[in-house]
Design a protein around this motif. Structure first.
Motif, PDB file in Angstrom:
ATOM      1  N   THR A 211       0.868  -1.176   0.000  1.00 12.81           N
ATOM      2  CA  THR A 211       0.000   0.000   0.000  1.00 12.81           C
ATOM      3  C   THR A 211       0.901   1.221   0.000  1.00 12.81           C
ATOM      4  O   THR A 211       1.728   1.395   0.900  1.00 12.81           O
ATOM      5  CB  THR A 211      -0.939   0.033   1.219  1.00 12.81           C
ATOM      6  N   LEU A 212       0.760   2.048  -1.023  1.00 12.69           N
ATOM      7  CA  LEU A 212       1.573   3.252  -1.166  1.00 12.69           C
ATOM      8  C   LEU A 212       0.718   4.467  -0.820  1.00 12.69           C
ATOM      9  O   LEU A 212      -0.444   4.542  -1.229  1.00 12.69           O
ATOM     10  CB  LEU A 212       2.114   3.361  -2.583  1.00 12.69           C
ATOM     11  N   THR A 213       1.301   5.413  -0.091  1.00 11.37           N
ATOM     12  CA  THR A 213       0.524   6.545   0.380  1.00 11.37           C
ATOM     13  C   THR A 213       1.239   7.864   0.135  1.00 11.37           C
ATOM     14  O   THR A 213       2.471   7.913   0.036  1.00 11.37           O
ATOM     15  CB  THR A 213       0.238   6.431   1.889  1.00 11.37           C
ATOM     16  N   SER A 214       0.449   8.921   0.094  1.00 14.65           N
ATOM     17  CA  SER A 214       1.020  10.261  -0.030  1.00 14.65           C
ATOM     18  C   SER A 214       1.700  10.684   1.259  1.00 14.65           C
ATOM     19  O   SER A 214       2.582  11.550   1.253  1.00 14.65           O
ATOM     20  CB  SER A 214      -0.080  11.266  -0.396  1.00 14.65           C
ATOM     21  N   GLY A 215       1.317  10.066   2.376  1.00 15.24           N
ATOM     22  CA  GLY A 215       1.915  10.429   3.655  1.00 15.24           C
ATOM     23  C   GLY A 215       3.327   9.909   3.835  1.00 15.24           C
ATOM     24  O   GLY A 215       4.126  10.515   4.558  1.00 15.24           O
ATOM     25  N   ALA A 216       3.630   8.773   3.188  1.00 15.72           N
ATOM     26  CA  ALA A 216       4.970   8.189   3.312  1.00 15.72           C
ATOM     27  C   ALA A 216       5.357   7.533   1.990  1.00 15.72           C
ATOM     28  O   ALA A 216       5.487   6.311   1.899  1.00 15.72           O
ATOM     29  CB  ALA A 216       5.001   7.158   4.439  1.00 15.72           C
ATOM     30  N   PRO A 217       5.550   8.341   0.942  1.00 20.98           N
ATOM     31  CA  PRO A 217       5.882   7.767  -0.366  1.00 20.98           C
ATOM     32  C   PRO A 217       7.285   7.181  -0.364  1.00 20.98           C
ATOM     33  O   PRO A 217       8.159   7.652   0.384  1.00 20.98           O
ATOM     34  CB  PRO A 217       5.784   8.967  -1.310  1.00 20.98           C
ATOM     35  N   PRO A 218       7.530   6.164  -1.180  1.00 19.80           N
ATOM     36  CA  PRO A 218       8.885   5.606  -1.239  1.00 19.80           C
ATOM     37  C   PRO A 218       9.847   6.575  -1.913  1.00 19.80           C
ATOM     38  O   PRO A 218       9.449   7.429  -2.716  1.00 19.80           O
ATOM     39  CB  PRO A 218       8.694   4.340  -2.086  1.00 19.80           C
ATOM     40  N   ALA A 219      11.123   6.439  -1.584  1.00 15.71           N
ATOM     41  CA  ALA A 219      12.142   7.250  -2.246  1.00 15.71           C
ATOM     42  C   ALA A 219      12.236   6.851  -3.709  1.00 15.71           C
ATOM     43  O   ALA A 219      12.115   5.669  -4.048  1.00 15.71           O
ATOM     44  CB  ALA A 219      13.491   7.049  -1.564  1.00 15.71           C
ATOM     45  N   LEU A 220      12.433   7.834  -4.578  1.00 11.76           N
ATOM     46  CA  LEU A 220      12.537   7.541  -6.005  1.00 11.76           C
ATOM     47  C   LEU A 220      13.790   6.712  -6.290  1.00 11.76           C
ATOM     48  O   LEU A 220      14.870   6.992  -5.765  1.00 11.76           O
ATOM     49  CB  LEU A 220      12.588   8.836  -6.811  1.00 11.76           C
ATOM     50  N   GLN A 221      13.628   5.719  -7.127  1.00  8.15           N
ATOM     51  CA  GLN A 221      14.730   4.867  -7.543  1.00  8.15           C
ATOM     52  C   GLN A 221      15.431   5.480  -8.762  1.00  8.15           C
ATOM     53  O   GLN A 221      14.887   6.352  -9.431  1.00  8.15           O
ATOM     54  CB  GLN A 221      14.208   3.473  -7.884  1.00  8.15           C
ATOM     55  N   PRO A 222      16.649   5.018  -9.090  1.00  6.84           N
ATOM     56  CA  PRO A 222      17.320   5.514 -10.299  1.00  6.84           C
ATOM     57  C   PRO A 222      16.473   5.254 -11.544  1.00  6.84           C
ATOM     58  O   PRO A 222      15.737   4.262 -11.622  1.00  6.84           O
ATOM     59  CB  PRO A 222      18.617   4.693 -10.338  1.00  6.84           C
ATOM     60  N   ALA A 223      16.574   6.144 -12.507  1.00  5.34           N
ATOM     61  CA  ALA A 223      15.806   6.006 -13.748  1.00  5.34           C
ATOM     62  C   ALA A 223      16.279   4.792 -14.538  1.00  5.34           C
ATOM     63  O   ALA A 223      17.434   4.359 -14.435  1.00  5.34           O
ATOM     64  CB  ALA A 223      15.961   7.261 -14.599  1.00  5.34           C
ATOM     65  N   ASN A 224      15.372   4.243 -15.322  1.00  2.00           N
ATOM     66  CA  ASN A 224      15.719   3.142 -16.218  1.00  2.00           C
ATOM     67  C   ASN A 224      16.354   3.694 -17.496  1.00  2.00           C
ATOM     68  O   ASN A 224      16.013   4.785 -17.953  1.00  2.00           O
ATOM     69  CB  ASN A 224      14.459   2.349 -16.576  1.00  2.00           C
ATOM     70  N   ASN A 225      17.262   2.941 -18.063  1.00  2.53           N
ATOM     71  CA  ASN A 225      17.917   3.356 -19.295  1.00  2.53           C
ATOM     72  C   ASN A 225      17.996   2.162 -20.252  1.00  2.53           C
ATOM     73  O   ASN A 225      18.725   1.210 -19.977  1.00  2.53           O
ATOM     74  CB  ASN A 225      19.316   3.879 -19.005  1.00  2.53           C
ATOM     75  N   PRO A 226      17.219   2.203 -21.361  1.00  3.74           N
ATOM     76  CA  PRO A 226      16.327   3.270 -21.795  1.00  3.74           C
ATOM     77  C   PRO A 226      15.095   3.380 -20.886  1.00  3.74           C
ATOM     78  O   PRO A 226      14.799   2.442 -20.151  1.00  3.74           O
ATOM     79  CB  PRO A 226      15.929   2.824 -23.208  1.00  3.74           C
ATOM     80  N   PRO A 227      14.405   4.518 -20.970  1.00  4.04           N
ATOM     81  CA  PRO A 227      13.222   4.677 -20.126  1.00  4.04           C
ATOM     82  C   PRO A 227      12.149   3.652 -20.466  1.00  4.04           C
ATOM     83  O   PRO A 227      12.031   3.204 -21.606  1.00  4.04           O
ATOM     84  CB  PRO A 227      12.747   6.107 -20.439  1.00  4.04           C
TER      85      PRO A 227
END
Length: 248
Positions: free
Chosen positions: A120-136
């Motif tokens: 369950t993902l929430t606006s109160g405790a969002p996960p840290a962004l992971q590195p971008a995919n290459n290619p996107p």
């Protein structure tokens, strides 16, 4: 002290998800009949609990008759008890439960349960962004990929990933499994209000496909298009999307 709006949204999304998992595990329903029963049971709980916990707020649900008097209120809960009915009925994991609160038209609080994944993902405790995919990596519908999204992917060199519900696709971007979710096939406010709230809180770009802001609690609940993507890709995606011309 009672629950915060964020805590309430998360609790109810989790509870609805458990109702849906338990119903599917019984094994006496499948396909469309399972989806219909799941929608009804999860919706009944969500609406009952929200009205009890926040009696002064308005409520908009995919499964409830709409009352446009909500448009005069600042706070409206916008819920989708089962986003991805087809995927749920097929025993897949790419479906979701959405519980959101829009305040003055802005997606402010959101919880997106992915019960098939135990998340369950929430606006109160969002996960840290992971590195971008290459290619996107760019998400499209598993049943009807939008021509505009395919066009953009080809132009920017993105890899297409097919996935089920809107919530599952949006959360795949939040989790770093993909980088872009461009949808131009039309949705309703309950399809993306909670995912947008979570994506915004996680630091992603959210807008209409032309870059305009998303507004909720409208009299007409139809939303033609949506873009959720990493901020560093937003300008290019919006530029290329603006060059798309449907085949005549």
């Amino acid at each position: 002290m009672g629950e915060s709006d964020e805590q309430l949204a998360e609790r109810l999304a989790r509870q609805a998800g458990q109702i849906l998992l338990d119903l599917r595990a019984r094994g006496d329903l499948d396909g469309k009949a399972l989806g219909k029963a799941g929608d009804e049971q999860a919706n009944a709980m969500l609406c009952r609990e929200l009205r009890a916990a926040r009696p002064g707020d308005a409520l908009l649900s995919e499964e409830e008759k709409d009352n446009v008097a909500r448009c005069a209120q600042s706070r409206v809960w916008i819920v989708d008890p089962l986003d991805g009915t087809r995927e749920y009925g097929e025993g897949r994991s790419d479906w979701a439960v959405h519980v959101a609160l829009a305040i003055d038209g802005i997606a402010t609080v959101g919880a997106v349960a992915l019960p098939g994944l135990g998340l369950t993902l929430t606006s109160g405790a969002p996960p840290a962004l992971q590195p971008a995919n290459n290619p996107p990596k760019m998400l499209v519908s598993r049943t009807r990929p939008a021509a505009e999204a395919v066009f953009v992917a080809e132009r920017i060199g993105a890899e297409l990933l097919a996935m089920g519900s809107a919530g599952a696709k949006a959360m795949a971007v939040v989790l770093g499994q993909a980088d872009i979710y461009l949808h131009t096939g039309g949705q309703y406010e309950w399809d993306n209000c909670a995912p947008v709230a979570v994506a915004q809180a996680a630091g992603l770009h959210v807008s209409r496909a032309d870059g305009a802001p998303l507004r909720y609690n409208n009299r007409d609940t139809y939303l033609p298009d949506l873009l959720i993507c990493r901020k560093e890709l937003a300008d290019e995606v919006l530029r290329v999307a603006g060059e798309y011309r449907p085949a005549s």
